[in-house]
Design a protein around this motif. Sequence first.
Motif: not given
Length: 177
Positions: A6, A11-12, A109-110, A128, A130, A134, A136, A139
Amino acid sequence: MPESPLAVGADAPLFSAPLVTPDGEVEETALGELLGEKPVLLAFYTNDFSPDCVNEWCSFRDYDWFATGERVQVVGVSRSRTYTHKKFIDYLDLGFPLYTDRDLSIAESYGVKYRAFKIAARAKRSVFFIDRDGVIKYRWVGEHPLDPTRDSPPLGEIQRALEDVLGPLEEESFGFK
């Protein structure tokens, strides 16, 4: 699910998973609960007790300025079991909680799930940052061509990213105040 990590500004993904605290308690905990308290520095790693991960967590422990002033919470994520997390926290005297991601759904998911040597599924070493909304804000993802677990998070760069969002963190006094 993203096929690549991501990006900053995304959005995380929110999730809930078993979280082992430094005092050995285990509770299903949503990332959103942690973000309600303060921003989170989410650090993915392969497994407890692998030499590269011991070095990574010792670095986070030794550079405790990430959490100075209670402004940031460092939280680890790996596929290790809760029992192993408890032993790992005790062994390294960590002050950080660790999420258990047995099926690597959080890593996926990341965008940091991969197959080492196209065989064993694991999470790339990655970090990450955050914010409480929420989003990011930073990273870093290990990109070693054969084994991403061999890369090390750039601690100075991470600190600068935190300070960009939070302002200056407490200066290290080396025990002198």
